[in-house]
Every structure is written in structure tokens, then in C-alpha cells.
Design a protein around this motif. Structure first.
Motif, PDB file in Angstrom:
ATOM      1  N   MET B 183     115.594   2.781   5.076  1.00 22.83           N
ATOM      2  CA  MET B 183     114.255   2.525   5.626  1.00 22.83           C
ATOM      3  C   MET B 183     114.140   3.212   6.995  1.00 22.83           C
ATOM      4  N   SER B 218     107.808  -6.445  -1.731  1.00 25.30           N
ATOM      5  CA  SER B 218     108.694  -5.307  -2.031  1.00 25.30           C
ATOM      6  C   SER B 218     110.114  -5.832  -2.023  1.00 25.30           C
ATOM      7  N   TRP B 225     112.586   2.343  -2.824  1.00 19.52           N
ATOM      8  CA  TRP B 225     111.730   1.994  -1.681  1.00 19.52           C
ATOM      9  C   TRP B 225     112.021   2.855  -0.457  1.00 19.52           C
ATOM     10  N   TYR B 227     110.055   4.032   3.698  1.00 19.06           N
ATOM     11  CA  TYR B 227     109.093   3.621   4.728  1.00 19.06           C
ATOM     12  C   TYR B 227     107.665   4.096   4.421  1.00 19.06           C
ATOM     13  N   HIS B 230     106.220   1.694   2.181  1.00 14.65           N
ATOM     14  CA  HIS B 230     105.959   0.465   2.941  1.00 14.65           C
ATOM     15  C   HIS B 230     104.616   0.599   3.679  1.00 14.65           C
ATOM     16  N   LYS B 234     101.370  -1.647   3.183  1.00 17.63           N
ATOM     17  CA  LYS B 234     100.918  -2.435   4.341  1.00 17.63           C
ATOM     18  C   LYS B 234      99.407  -2.212   4.542  1.00 17.63           C
ATOM     19  N   ASP B 246     108.010  -7.345   2.921  1.00 14.03           N
ATOM     20  CA  ASP B 246     108.884  -6.233   2.547  1.00 14.03           C
ATOM     21  C   ASP B 246     110.326  -6.655   2.819  1.00 14.03           C
TER      22      ASP B 246
END
Lengths: 533, 319
Positions: B183, B218, B225, B227, B230, B234, B246
């Protein structure tokens, strides 16, 4: 970007086609041709994206060459008036030479483009192999080109247009847009049929009014095409892929079944697409030429090719076979050999040379690979053998008192032709000539019914239920074909029925397709088989 | 007059066709939620056999959902009833379908959408097919004729199957992930396909109409996965006014050990990973204070029994 790879996508059947029909129906007469032309280019773009430039180039080029030829022909006519016989001869010769030069250039450009895009990698690979065998370190770079969809089809249309202008069968079209319409009419761009300018250009440009009867007949034909594609071709796909990709694992029986089913699949897919294409044309009042005439009722390979992919066969006959057989050297050869070998074998020699060229081109047209060339030669060999031995077979049959027109003998001929066609299709579909040879050998040397007894054959992508549906559907195709062979028009019969009976038939067919069609997550739809040729 | 006649004929034809397709749909739809009756994604569809109005939380999504959330763990911790309606490679249109099915018999207060499915592009064709399948289920179950007899065609549907693990896909296999850091903060956003966006809006509308709260979740995955995903989710959750968890960003709390808690090199969690993720989710659900504990409720006695069986199975499998 919107993309298409087959006419059987919902995007085409429920999106593009209905939209074009509605637009075509509501705009004034003069605008209809524009609807057709723009839709055709839109569909071509959806299939090929920016490769549409090749179609544009071909259309512009063929238009230019047509006018050029026409200009030379007109000039010849003007010059001829008031000239003596010798002068006329001289003018005609000069004009002919000029026309030869133009037509040569046109054919070189169009066929050359096709050769470069489609065959350069094949030739380069083979030259490299040859160089390797000869011990050379030099190798050619193998080019990679993306082929625009339908190039093999519209290139043949382009060449036929130019040659027909040269032969004065048609006049060169001064209207670029009419020619563009002939080259690009959307239902036929993927898998043909290969049309002649004299057959479709004018009707397309006239853009006839939508008629209710045409609409219904066209829809009927489309639904029949969907039946062939969804119920038969797609249902068999997984099995055929397994057999042809992993043929080493399977015995002769499975390969034989795979070959027979592939032949059926190819017919169902290609003729089903043709039904959709011709049906779509019919909705707009455009009669496109038929490409199939019940090929599996043929009694010889030669007859088979008069019933299978008819427009391609006719193209080869008109633009390769006849020009070659009527060429000076072959005419001389015929005359000489006729004197020495008699009336049967004499003309056969030059005819066979022309036939060889036709089948070499036929094989290569299907694809740049040796197994396609073998496929062409395979059919050439059987047609040649048929031509040579037919008189002897006739005499033998007469001697044995066999009536060659009797039903049992005709059935024997049909079965024999079907078996030979299936073997040809084995090489056509195989992943290379070597693979085809191994599969053929296995069919003969490793044939056993063990895989049927232990049920292996039903674990390769189709189960017993699938096979029953395929058999029933093939039975329906056979029955429809039999009726058509005997001159019965099923579609006319349906149209004459009262509304209740008519609707009941429609619902039954739709229900059959919806229930027994091979779509959804459990199936792998077959890609358009002739689109890449 | 001719036009009127033809128009009437076309209208009658389509009415008749609708009747035919409806009839076929009724005949070929699975009459029970088991494989032999032609039901797809049987574990997820086990919710159809659950006692009416007993499920508090419905989870929808692809394999990440049923590999990461174990409803029996949540039951043990909180007494909330969770059912995972996730299935392999579940596209959003199928998530929507599962949600609609769940609402026919249940009144969940919370719906959790596992977000990996958001990035599986459904496409217009599948959306059209799905809507067609919703109206005429024959298009979804056209292969059903292989499994049912003539008598079955005229039966009324009765769903009897329930999944003991309530949709959870157990696996004790350990195949460690080489990647543990994945991430990396970025401002980039992975595009959510417009058809998918539209379908998620539909999911939100259905939740609103049924008084359920939609939560985006998530679950941990080093492969699926990142960022930029994400960020997109979001934004989406903020646009729709939904909560977003997440788990990939709060590993300090969840404590997934990528050398032990994954079954396939970081793609999905295994059982030990799912226990950790479910523990976190239990705490989250408790904090929401939307649900009540049913452990001492007689109507939910079967859940206590199932938990005992679940424990035995897990112990057995871990021996």
C-alpha cells in the motif's frame, strides 16, 4: 471504444442492426443510402478500428483505376472512328496494352497489399527455414501486421470490379460513394459473400424502401442463422478445441468424431453467418448472393465446391480459371495435346494446369500456412482424379449394370463425398500440416471404440445431452435441406400460413434456440471462422 | 388500416413471446437451491434457504469476500448473523442480483460490499444479459434442461439448502506471500467502469429502499489491492455517503501475517487470516450499535449448534 468480433453479439443484433433499420425506415428516400454507407463504415470501424484506412485506400484506388481504364476505352472508341482496318488494329493493340498495364498495376497494388499484410510473415519464415537448411546464417526479419477484418473479401470484390470494367461487363463508376457502398455494405464485410458490382451496387445505391414482407423474411433467415450458430456450432466448440489442441492424447475414434463434428461446426457457423448476412440484406431489400446450396448433398468433390462458399468458387472460376485456360500458351497446349491424346485427355492437361492454380490460390486464400496449401491440393487431386477417371467409371458402371442415377448409388456418392470432405477439413483445422498428418494416421491406426465404451468421449466438452441436441439439430438441418433439394420453400410455406400457425412456428423456433442454445458461462462461443481468411 | 393491422400483429407477437419466455423461465428455473436442481453458486445461494428475516448482515463480492469473512467467528464474538453471498469472480451485476435475492427473504440492517468486485469490468453486454436474465430467468438457466425432469418443470420452487458456514470458503492451506508492503501512497485513482459505477449506485438505492446501511469493505490482499484502488473506492464511498473500511491500511490492528495468513501467495486469506479479519469486523459491527446479540435468542438456537459443529470441524482440520 466499441468493438465487435462477430455479428452474433447482442451489441450488433439488438443494438446496431435495429438502430440502422429504424433510421433507414424513418429518413427520406435520398438519405437512406447515407444511412447505409455511414452505418457500414461505423460497423467496419467497430470491427477494425483505425485499420479502416485500408478499406478507404482500396475504395479510392479501385475508383481511380476504374476511371483510368474507362478513359482509355473511351479514347480508343474516339480514335477508331474513320480509321482504316490496319490503323484500327494498331489503335486497338495500343489501347489493349495500356489497359493491360493499368489492370496489372491495379491488381499488383490490391493483391500486393493483401500479400504483404497476410503472407509476408509466412514467406519470410519459409525462406528463413530454407536458408537454415542451406547452412546460411542470414535470416529475414519476420514482419507482423494486423489484418483488417474482411480484407480477403473486399480485395476480391475490388479486383472483380476492375476486371469487369476491363472486360466491359460494367461501366466504371464515376460515383465514388456508390463504389464505397459496394465495397463496404456492412452485413457482408466480415465473411462475405463476395459480391459482384453488377449484382449489388445499383440496388444498394437505390436504397429500396423497407417492406414488411422483406422484414419478416429477413428476420426468419437471421433466426435460422442464430439457430445454426448457437445450437450447433457453439455447442461443439469446447470438444473440437480439446480434440484438435491435444490430439496426441486421444485415440482414432475421438479424432474421427472431432473431425466429423468440426466439419459440421464449420458448416453451421459459416452458413449460419451467411443466413444472418443475407437476412440482414433482405431486410433492406438487398439481395445478396447465396454462398451455400446444401453442400452435403453433393455427389462429388467438384459438385461440393459448387455448393460450398459459392461466391469464392465463382470468383476463382471467373478471374483465375477462365483467364488462364483462355490464355495463349494454354490454348496452344490444348490444341497440341488434343491431337496427341484425343478429345478427353487433350483439353484435360491445360484445364488441369488452370485448376492447379485455382486450388493453390484457394488454399493460400484461406491462410498463409502449409496445411491450407495441402487442403487446396487435396481437393485439386480429387477433382483431377474425378476428371480423369469419370469416363472409365461410367463404362464400369454400365458394364456392371449399375444405375448411377438410382438413389442407392447417389447415397453412396453423397456419403463418399462427405467422408472425403471431412478428411480435407481435418487438415484445414489442424494446427499445422504435421499435426494433421498425425491425426489422420491416428484415425486409421488407433481406431478403437474404447473411449466410447468408457465414456471418455463425453468428458471432452460435450456430454451425451449435448450430443443428442446436436443430432436433433443436425436432423432439422438435414430435413430442411432435403425439402429445399426437392424444391420446397419452407419460408414461403410459413408465410402462407395463418397468423396462429405462423406465430406458433416462430415461438417454437425461438424457444428451441433459447433453451438449447449454447450460451452463458458454461460455453465458449466460436469466433467467426472465415473472418480471418 | 394496413399499418394498424401490422402494428397489432407485431404487438401480439411480442406479447406472446413474453408469455413464452416467462413460461420457459418458470419451467427451467432451479426448483431448489442445490446443484442438482441447476442452481449456480450454491454456497452463496444458501441464503435462500435461511429462515426468513434472521440475517443481520449480508456480504456481497467476489472470492475475496468468502475467503476473508467467517460468519461463524462473528457469531461467536457478537451474536450477529452474517451471510456471505460472495462467489467466485462475482461481477457487480451478480452482486446486485444476489442482494435482490437476499432481500426477498431477509431484512438485513447492514450490507457489506467487498470492493474487489468493483474493478471487474462488467461491460454493457453483460449488464444487458443480466437484466434480460432477471426478467426471463431462462437466459440464466438455459442449461437447466440437462438436470431436471419433466415433472420438475411444473413444481413450485422451494429452497431448502443452507450452508453450515454461512457462505464462508474455508482453507487452511498456507502459501506465503513474498510481498508484504503493497500500500504505497499515491494520488492516482484506478478508473471504475461507468457500468460498474451505475450498478453500485443501484445497490445503494436498493439498500436505502430496504433500510439497510451499505458499507464498502476492502479485505486484505497483496495482489488485488493497492492505493489507487483505495483512492477510487474512497471517492466512491464519499459520493454515495457510505462508510468505507480498508483493512489493507490498518494491518497494525488486524495483524495479518503474510507468511502464514494467505492461501495463495497474498491473493486470498486462509482460515487464520479470515479469523483475524472477522475479529476486526466483529468489533466494527459492535461499534455501529445497529445490531443486537441473538446468542440467547431461541429463534437462533441453530446458530449456536452450527457454531459448535464449526468449531469441531476447524479443530479437526487443524489437527
Amino acid at each position: 471504444m466499441l468493438t465487435l468480433n462477430t455479428f452474433f453479439r447482442l451489441f450488433f443484433l439488438l443494438g446496431i442492426l435495429p438502430c440502422v433499420i429504424v433510421l433507414y425506415g424513418i429518413v427520406p428516400q435520398k438519405a437512406r443510402r447515407w444511412v447505409l454507407l455511414l452505418s457500414s463504415y461505423f460497423v467496419f470501424w467497430a470491427f477494425s478500428g483505425k485499420l479502416i484506412v485500408y478499406l478507404l485506400f482500396s475504395t479510392l484506388s479501385v475508383h481511380h483505376f476504374g476511371l483510368w481504364l474507362s478513359g482509355i476505352q473511351m479514347e480508343e472508341q474516339q480514335l477508331l472512328s474513320g480509321l482504316s482496318k490496319d490503323e484500327k488494329k494498331s489503335v486497338k493493340k495500343r489501347s489493349k496494352n495500356k489497359q493491360y498495364a493499368v489492370i496489372f498495376l491495379a491488381v499488383v497494388i490490391h493483391i500486393g497489399l493483401l500479400l504483404i499484410l497476410k503472407y509476408s510473415a509466412f514467406f519470410a519464415t519459409n525462406i528463413n527455414t530454407l536458408l537454415g537448411v542451406m547452412g546460411s546464417d542470414y535470416s529475414l526479419e519476420v514482419p507482423k501486421y494486423i489484418l483488417p477484418i474482411g480484407i480477403s473479401f473486399y480485395t476480391l470484390q475490388a479486383v472483380s470490379y476492375i476486371v469487369d470494367v476491363y472486360r466491359k461487363k460494367i461501366q466504371a463508376d464515376t460515383n465514388l460513394l456508390r463504389l464505397a457502398m459496394f465495397m463496404s455494405f456492412f452485413p457482408q464485410i466480415l465473411e462475405g459473400p463476395i459480391c459482384r458490382y453488377s449484382d449489388t451496387a445499383d440496388t444498394l445505391w437505390q436504397a429500396p424502401k423497407l417492406k414488411y414482407e422483406n422484414f419478416l423474411l429477413g428476420l426468419q433467415r437471421i433466426v435460422f442463422g442464430i439457430f445454426k450458430k448457437l445450437v450447433i456450432a457453439d455447442r461443439l466448440n469446447l470438444f473440437i478445441q480439446n480434440v484438435f489442441n491435444d490430439y496426441r492424447q486421444y485415440d482414432g475414434f475421438i479424432i474421427t468424431v472431432g473431425v466429423a463434428l468440426y466439419t459440421l461446426q464449420l458448416y453451421a457457423e459459416f452458413s449460419g453467418t451467411m443466413d444472418l448476412v443475407i437476412g440482414s440484406g433482405q431486410i433492406f431489400g438487398i439481395t445478396l448472393p447465396e454462398n451455400f446450396k446444401r453442400p452435403f448433398f453433393s455427389s462429388s468433390i467438384s459438385e461440393f465446391w459448387k455448393r460450398w462458399h459459392i461466391t469464392l468458387g465463382a470468383w476463382f472460376k471467373d478471374y483465375i480459371f477462365y483467364p488462364l485456360s483462355m490464355s495463349g500458351p494454354l490454348k496452344k497446349l490444348t490444341a497440341k495435346s488434343r491431337k496427341k491424346l484425343g478429345n478427353h485427355f487433350g483439353p484435360l492437361i491445360s484445364g488441369s494446369i488452370a485448376l492447379f492454380c485455382v486450388w493453390l490460390c484457394n488454399g493460400l486464400w484461406h491462410g498463409p500456412a502449409w496445411h491450407y496449401i495441402f487442403f487446396g491440393m487435396y481437393h485439386f487431386a480429387f477433382i483431377l482424379l474425378g476428371n480423369i477417371f469419370d469416363p472409365y467409371f461410367s463404362r464400369l458402371a454400365a458394364f456392371c449394370r449399375i444405375n448411377r442415377r438410382a438413389l442407392p448409388y447417389r447415397c453412396f456418392q453423397i456419403v463418399r463425398t462427405t467422408v472425403l470432405v471431412c478428411i480435407g477439413e481435418l487438415f484445414f483445422r489442424s494446427n499445422g500440416l504435421k499435426a494433421g498428418m498425425i491425426m489422420f494416421k491416428k484415425m486409421i491406426t488407433e481406431f478403437s471404440l474404447k473411449s466410447l465404451a468408457d465414456g471418455t468421449v463425453f468428458k471432452l466438452g460435450i456430454d451425451a445431452y449435448d450430443l443428442i441436441i446436436v443430432l436433433i439439430s443436425t436432423g432439422i438441418l438435414f430435413f430442411v435441406g432435403l425439402l429445399q433439394e426437392n424444391g420446397v420453400s419452407i419460408r414461403d410455406g410459413i408465410m402462407k400460413k395463418n397468423i396462429v400457425a405462423r406465430f406458433a412456428i416462430y415461438y417454437a423456433v425461438i424457444a428451441f434456440i433459447v433453451v438449447f442454445g449454447a450460451y452463458g458461462i458454461n460455453y465458449l462461443p466460436v469466433d467467426p471462422m472465415y473472418a480471418n481468411f | 388500416m394496413l399499418y394498424f393491422k401490422r402494428f397489432s400483429q407485431i404487438l401480439v407477437f411480442f406479447i406472446g413471446l413474453t408469455v413464452v419466455l416467462r413460461g420457459l423461465s418458470l419451467a427451467f428455473m432451479p426448483k431448489n437451491n442445490v446443484e442438482d436442481s441447476g442452481m449456480e453458486a450454491v454456497r452463496a445461494n444458501g441464503i435462500l434457504g435461511e429462515k426468513a428475516n434472521t440475517i443481520d448482515v449480508v456480504v456481497i463480492g467476489d472470492s475475496e469476500s468468502f475467503c476473508s469473512i467467517s460468519p461463524m467467528e462473528i457469531w461467536n464474538k457478537t451474536g450477529y448473523t452474517v451471510y456471505v453471498c460472495g462467489s467466485n469472480s462475482q461481477p457487480v451485476n451478480y452482486s446486485l442480483k444476489m442482494l435482490k435475492r437476499a432481500f426477498t427473504n431477509q431484512k438485513p440492517k447492514i450490507v457489506i460490499l467487498e470492493t474487489n468486485t468493483i474493478f471487474r469490468n462488467v461491460g454493457l453486454k453483460n449488464t444487458v444479459l443480466a437484466s434480460l436474465g432477471e426478467t426471463f430467468s431462462i437466459f440464466d438457466y438455459n442449461d437447466g434442461w440437462k438436470k431436471i425432469g419433466i415433472k420438475d418443470m411444473f413444481k413450485k420452487a422451494s429452497y431448502t439448502y443452507t450452508d453450515d458456514k454461512k457462505g464462508y470458503g474455508y482453507s487452511s492451506v498456507i502459501r506465503p506471500s513474498k510481498k508484504t508492503e503493497y500500500m504505497f501512497p499515491t494520488e492516482e485513482r484506478e478508473k471504475i467502469a461507468s457500468t460498474n459505477y451505475h450498478l453500485i449506485e443501484k445497490i445503494k438505492d436498493i439498500c436505502d429502499d430496504n433500510g439497510a446501511k451499505l458499507i464498502f469493505l476492502s479485505t486484505p490482499s497483496t495482489i488485488n489491492w493497492n492505493y489507487s484502488r483505495h483512492n477510487s473506492v474512497k471517492d466512491l464511498s464519499e459520493n454515495l455517503g457510505c462508510e468505507y473500511i480498508d483493512m489493507n491500511l490498518i494491518n497494525d490492528e488486524i495483524k495479518i501475517d503474510w507468511t502464514k495468513d494467505t492461501r495463495d501467495k497474498g491473493d486470498h486469506l486462509n482460515h487464520t487470516g479470515a479469523v483475524k479479519a472477522s475479529e476486526y469486523l466483529s468489533r466494527y459491527l459492535e461499534e455501529s450499535k445497529l445490531l443486537s446479540d441473538h446468542r440467547n435468542d431461541n429463534n437462533y438456537k441453530s446458530w449456536n449448534e452450527l457454531y459448535k459443529r464449526y468449531l469441531k470441524q476447524m479443530e479437526g482440520k487443524h489437527l
